[in-house]
Enzyme design. Structure first.
Site, PDB file in Angstrom:
ATOM      1  N   HIS A 146     -31.673   3.116  16.429  1.00 51.40           N
ATOM      2  CA  HIS A 146     -32.317   2.819  15.140  1.00 51.40           C
ATOM      3  C   HIS A 146     -31.543   1.653  14.544  1.00 51.40           C
ATOM      4  O   HIS A 146     -30.437   1.824  14.044  1.00 51.40           O
ATOM      5  CB  HIS A 146     -32.296   4.035  14.203  1.00 51.40           C
ATOM      6  CG  HIS A 146     -33.008   3.772  12.917  1.00 51.40           C
ATOM      7  ND1 HIS A 146     -34.230   4.330  12.610  1.00 51.40           N
ATOM      8  CD2 HIS A 146     -32.697   2.957  11.867  1.00 51.40           C
ATOM      9  CE1 HIS A 146     -34.639   3.884  11.429  1.00 51.40           C
ATOM     10  NE2 HIS A 146     -33.726   3.048  10.950  1.00 51.40           N
ATOM     11  N   HIS A 186     -41.418   6.612  21.755  1.00 54.77           N
ATOM     12  CA  HIS A 186     -40.684   7.004  20.526  1.00 54.77           C
ATOM     13  C   HIS A 186     -41.624   7.851  19.676  1.00 54.77           C
ATOM     14  O   HIS A 186     -42.565   7.337  19.076  1.00 54.77           O
ATOM     15  CB  HIS A 186     -40.245   5.765  19.741  1.00 54.77           C
ATOM     16  CG  HIS A 186     -39.489   6.082  18.482  1.00 54.77           C
ATOM     17  ND1 HIS A 186     -38.282   5.507  18.170  1.00 54.77           N
ATOM     18  CD2 HIS A 186     -39.767   6.907  17.441  1.00 54.77           C
ATOM     19  CE1 HIS A 186     -37.846   5.961  17.007  1.00 54.77           C
ATOM     20  NE2 HIS A 186     -38.739   6.815  16.537  1.00 54.77           N
ATOM     21  N   ALA A 202     -40.107   8.699   4.504  1.00 53.49           N
ATOM     22  CA  ALA A 202     -40.529   7.578   5.332  1.00 53.49           C
ATOM     23  C   ALA A 202     -41.209   8.083   6.596  1.00 53.49           C
ATOM     24  O   ALA A 202     -40.697   8.994   7.240  1.00 53.49           O
ATOM     25  CB  ALA A 202     -39.315   6.735   5.706  1.00 53.49           C
ATOM     26  N   LEU A 239     -39.674   3.722   7.979  1.00 53.68           N
ATOM     27  CA  LEU A 239     -38.450   2.974   8.262  1.00 53.68           C
ATOM     28  C   LEU A 239     -38.393   2.626   9.737  1.00 53.68           C
ATOM     29  O   LEU A 239     -38.728   3.470  10.560  1.00 53.68           O
ATOM     30  CB  LEU A 239     -37.226   3.800   7.865  1.00 53.68           C
ATOM     31  CG  LEU A 239     -37.027   3.924   6.347  1.00 53.68           C
ATOM     32  CD1 LEU A 239     -35.928   4.926   6.027  1.00 53.68           C
ATOM     33  CD2 LEU A 239     -36.693   2.561   5.736  1.00 53.68           C
ATOM     34  N   HIS A 294     -41.978  11.499  17.027  1.00 55.85           N
ATOM     35  CA  HIS A 294     -41.431  12.636  16.274  1.00 55.85           C
ATOM     36  C   HIS A 294     -42.410  13.796  16.360  1.00 55.85           C
ATOM     37  O   HIS A 294     -43.521  13.705  15.847  1.00 55.85           O
ATOM     38  CB  HIS A 294     -41.209  12.256  14.804  1.00 55.85           C
ATOM     39  CG  HIS A 294     -40.216  11.167  14.637  1.00 55.85           C
ATOM     40  ND1 HIS A 294     -38.867  11.410  14.489  1.00 55.85           N
ATOM     41  CD2 HIS A 294     -40.356   9.813  14.644  1.00 55.85           C
ATOM     42  CE1 HIS A 294     -38.225  10.259  14.388  1.00 55.85           C
ATOM     43  NE2 HIS A 294     -39.098   9.264  14.485  1.00 55.85           N
ATOM     44  N   LEU A 295     -41.988  14.870  17.020  1.00 55.18           N
ATOM     45  CA  LEU A 295     -42.866  16.038  17.151  1.00 55.18           C
ATOM     46  C   LEU A 295     -42.500  17.145  16.181  1.00 55.18           C
ATOM     47  O   LEU A 295     -43.259  18.113  16.038  1.00 55.18           O
ATOM     48  CB  LEU A 295     -42.824  16.573  18.590  1.00 55.18           C
ATOM     49  CG  LEU A 295     -43.568  15.738  19.629  1.00 55.18           C
ATOM     50  CD1 LEU A 295     -43.332  16.297  21.038  1.00 55.18           C
ATOM     51  CD2 LEU A 295     -45.062  15.680  19.331  1.00 55.18           C
ATOM     52  N   ARG A 296     -41.337  17.046  15.536  1.00 54.07           N
ATOM     53  CA  ARG A 296     -40.879  18.081  14.586  1.00 54.07           C
ATOM     54  C   ARG A 296     -40.741  19.434  15.293  1.00 54.07           C
ATOM     55  O   ARG A 296     -40.538  19.493  16.493  1.00 54.07           O
ATOM     56  CB  ARG A 296     -41.810  18.188  13.367  1.00 54.07           C
ATOM     57  CG  ARG A 296     -42.205  16.856  12.723  1.00 54.07           C
ATOM     58  CD  ARG A 296     -41.041  16.040  12.242  1.00 54.07           C
ATOM     59  NE  ARG A 296     -41.477  14.914  11.413  1.00 54.07           N
ATOM     60  CZ  ARG A 296     -40.744  13.831  11.191  1.00 54.07           C
ATOM     61  NH1 ARG A 296     -39.558  13.670  11.773  1.00 54.07           N
ATOM     62  NH2 ARG A 296     -41.190  12.869  10.413  1.00 54.07           N
ATOM     63  N   LYS A 341     -29.943   9.039  21.381  1.00 52.21           N
ATOM     64  CA  LYS A 341     -30.421   8.318  20.214  1.00 52.21           C
ATOM     65  C   LYS A 341     -29.283   8.044  19.248  1.00 52.21           C
ATOM     66  O   LYS A 341     -28.561   8.960  18.845  1.00 52.21           O
ATOM     67  CB  LYS A 341     -31.502   9.155  19.511  1.00 52.21           C
ATOM     68  CG  LYS A 341     -31.999   8.584  18.204  1.00 52.21           C
ATOM     69  CD  LYS A 341     -32.808   7.317  18.411  1.00 52.21           C
ATOM     70  CE  LYS A 341     -33.111   6.643  17.080  1.00 52.21           C
ATOM     71  NZ  LYS A 341     -34.524   6.558  16.783  1.00 52.21           N
ATOM     72  N   ASN A 388     -34.242  14.131  15.717  1.00 52.06           N
ATOM     73  CA  ASN A 388     -33.776  14.254  14.319  1.00 52.06           C
ATOM     74  C   ASN A 388     -34.399  15.449  13.604  1.00 52.06           C
ATOM     75  O   ASN A 388     -35.012  15.333  12.547  1.00 52.06           O
ATOM     76  CB  ASN A 388     -34.019  12.954  13.530  1.00 52.06           C
ATOM     77  CG  ASN A 388     -35.492  12.583  13.398  1.00 52.06           C
ATOM     78  OD1 ASN A 388     -36.305  12.915  14.260  1.00 52.06           O
ATOM     79  ND2 ASN A 388     -35.852  11.901  12.321  1.00 52.06           N
ATOM     80  N   HIS A 434     -45.119  13.689   7.912  1.00 51.34           N
ATOM     81  CA  HIS A 434     -44.569  14.395   6.739  1.00 51.34           C
ATOM     82  C   HIS A 434     -45.783  14.881   5.957  1.00 51.34           C
ATOM     83  O   HIS A 434     -46.803  14.186   5.903  1.00 51.34           O
ATOM     84  CB  HIS A 434     -43.755  13.455   5.847  1.00 51.34           C
ATOM     85  CG  HIS A 434     -42.505  12.913   6.471  1.00 51.34           C
ATOM     86  ND1 HIS A 434     -41.323  13.615   6.517  1.00 51.34           N
ATOM     87  CD2 HIS A 434     -42.264  11.729   7.083  1.00 51.34           C
ATOM     88  CE1 HIS A 434     -40.399  12.882   7.115  1.00 51.34           C
ATOM     89  NE2 HIS A 434     -40.947  11.729   7.479  1.00 51.34           N
ATOM     90  N   ASP A 462     -43.578   5.879  17.051  1.00 50.97           N
ATOM     91  CA  ASP A 462     -42.820   6.367  15.889  1.00 50.97           C
ATOM     92  C   ASP A 462     -43.731   7.172  14.964  1.00 50.97           C
ATOM     93  O   ASP A 462     -43.521   7.209  13.748  1.00 50.97           O
ATOM     94  CB  ASP A 462     -42.159   5.214  15.131  1.00 50.97           C
ATOM     95  CG  ASP A 462     -41.074   5.682  14.180  1.00 50.97           C
ATOM     96  OD1 ASP A 462     -40.625   6.837  14.314  1.00 50.97           O
ATOM     97  OD2 ASP A 462     -40.691   4.904  13.299  1.00 50.97           O
ATOM     98  N   HIS A 515     -38.534   0.532  17.392  1.00 48.71           N
ATOM     99  CA  HIS A 515     -39.445   0.154  16.307  1.00 48.71           C
ATOM    100  C   HIS A 515     -39.018  -1.145  15.641  1.00 48.71           C
ATOM    101  O   HIS A 515     -38.718  -1.173  14.451  1.00 48.71           O
ATOM    102  CB  HIS A 515     -39.631   1.291  15.287  1.00 48.71           C
ATOM    103  CG  HIS A 515     -38.398   2.073  14.924  1.00 48.71           C
ATOM    104  ND1 HIS A 515     -37.207   1.486  14.570  1.00 48.71           N
ATOM    105  CD2 HIS A 515     -38.179   3.403  14.850  1.00 48.71           C
ATOM    106  CE1 HIS A 515     -36.327   2.416  14.298  1.00 48.71           C
ATOM    107  NE2 HIS A 515     -36.892   3.590  14.461  1.00 48.71           N
TER     108      HIS A 515
HETATM  109  C1  NCD Z   1     -38.808   8.842  10.955  1.00 51.41           C
HETATM  110  C2  NCD Z   1     -38.926  10.324  10.602  1.00 51.41           C
HETATM  111  O1  NCD Z   1     -39.636  10.652   9.657  1.00 51.41           O
HETATM  112  O2  NCD Z   1     -38.309  11.137  11.284  1.00 51.41           O
HETATM  113  N1  NCD Z   1     -39.343   8.080   9.862  1.00 51.41           N
HETATM  114  C3  NCD Z   1     -39.795   6.813   9.932  1.00 51.41           C
HETATM  115  O3  NCD Z   1     -40.123   6.233   8.880  1.00 51.41           O
HETATM  116  N2  NCD Z   1     -39.909   6.188  11.072  1.00 51.41           N
HETATM  117  C4  NCD Z   1     -37.411   8.509  11.267  1.00 51.41           C
HETATM  118  C5  NCD Z   1     -37.239   7.183  11.957  1.00 51.41           C
HETATM  119  O4  NCD Z   1     -37.644   6.998  13.093  1.00 51.41           O
HETATM  120  O5  NCD Z   1     -36.642   6.275  11.347  1.00 51.41           O
HETATM  121 ZN    ZN Z   2     -38.710   7.310  14.569  1.00 51.16          ZN
END
Ligand code: NCD
Ligand code: ZN
Length: 345
Positions: free
Chosen positions: A137, A14, A264, A220, A16-18, A100, A42, A252, A248, A175
């Site tokens: 989620h 899991h 988050a 989150l 997030h690579l943006r 997802k 996302n 940011h 996860d 998560h």
């Molecule tokens: C994630 C995000 O920033 O994309 N944020 C997080 O707090 N985990 C989104 C997510 O996985 O809930």
């Molecule tokens: Zn996530």
């Protein structure tokens, strides 16, 4: 005392690579240690179709520095308009590894998520038939439910009914942050697993709120009471194959984290493995680290474990940057609050 440990190269189930400049900055931190990752969809706008997933995969591969190898395992963002045929085709040609599910409004960029679960029933039924996992989620979004109760409530109100209504659907509860989720997953032998993040093994809600508000610990699902953190540590270090690593890691920039309404997400990619070795050693479970990081995930996803190995060595404190620079601004690296002594060599 163990001072060195060789394990199969880990995967991150899991991540997030943006996109764009942020992708270019964070990708090497994951690719350095991880062979593969389940990439969260996302983005803005989200990755909803097979065409979107192919384009995003190409952007990730294009951002990978020369000499690094990394396989992004793509996911589709489930919406009420998702076409079962598109999902099945993307799965059949090996483009996606999971779908997802974000309940609408649950977290960062989840506005296009699911409100009416009946609308996604045909997609879920198709996924059950073809064996494509659903990553969930697991938080209710009802504003009347206390944020610390949203995961436990989700199990009763959404997850269990959804699994009963769709026999054979393979679900990853992502998560997990509560003993309730650990108990639910532990009670089911088939078609259910959970990912656990690095940071939820380290922090409880006091880290966020006691003695000042610490936005870099806000993610989150939000970290819960200490008893829940301890339940997560037991599950992660137990050797139970239903639990595996999904960092996860969710970057940011500092201005977005530190504003009056902070985003988050914890950015753990650079130091995750050092932290995990520390946690597993504390729990007397270094022998179960490989299962958690490198074996249980591939087994659930029906993939072979990685052929190559990494070595973790214990020694002088590991230096890692407090922040990384990105084209969008600085991103703070998760601070576990203790010195790290395990390094990937
Ligand atoms: C994630 C995000 O920033 O994309 N944020 C997080 O707090 N985990 C989104 C997510 O996985 O809930
Ligand atoms: Zn996530």
């Amino acid at each position: 005392m163990i001072q060195s440990l060789s394990i199969r190269r880990p995967d991150d189930w899991h991540l997030h690579l943006r996109d764009g400049a942020m992708l270019a900055a964070v990708l090497p931190h994951s690719a350095r240690h991880f062979a593969r990752a389940i990439v969260m969809p996302n983005l803005v706008p989200p990755v909803v179709t097979g065409v979107d997933a192919r384009a995003y995969r190409n952007r990730i591969l294009a951002a990978l520095p020369e000499g690094m190898t990394f396989t992004p395992l793509m996911t589709l963002y489930l919406t009420e308009e998702t076409d079962p045929e598109d999902v099945a085709a993307a799965h059949a040609n090996g483009l996606i590894s999971a779908v997802k599910l974000y309940p609408a409004g649950a977290t960062t960029n989840s506005a296009s998520g699911v409100r009416d679960f009946d609308k996604v029933r045909p997609v879920l039924e198709r996924m059950a038939v073809i064996g494509l996992p659903l990553c969930v989620h697991g938080e209710v979004t009802d504003p009347a439910v206390d944020i610390f109760d949203r995961e436990a409530m989700f199990i009763d109100r959404v997850l269990d009914p959804l699994r009963r209504a769709t026999p054979g659907l393979r679900v990853v509860m992502e998560h997990v942050t509560t003993s309730d989720a650990v108990a639910y997953v532990s009670a089911h032998e088939r078609d259910l697993a959970a990912t656990i993040t690095t940071h939820h093994l380290v922090i409880n809600r006091n880290h966020i709120l006691a003695g000042g508000i610490r936005p870099h610990y806000y993610c989150l699902p939000v970290a819960k009471r200490e008893e829940h953190r301890l339940a997560l540590r037991l599950a992660a270090t137990s050797g139970d194959a239903r639990f595996f690593l999904g960092t996860d890691s969710a970057p940011h920039t500092d201005p977005l984290k530190q504003g009056a309404c902070g985003c988050a997400g914890c950015f753990t990619a650079p130091n995750t493995l050092s932290i995990l070795a520390h946690v597993f050693e504390e729990e007397g479970a270094l022998n179960n680290l490989e299962g958690f990081t490198s074996l249980h995930g591939p087994a659930f996803y029906g993939l072979p474990p990685n052929e190559t190995h990494i070595t973790l060595t214990k020694g002088a404190p590991v230096a890692y940057p407090a922040k990384i620079k990105t084209g969008d601004g600085p991103v703070t690296v998760f601070d576990p609050g203790f010195a790290l002594h395990w390094r990937v060599t």
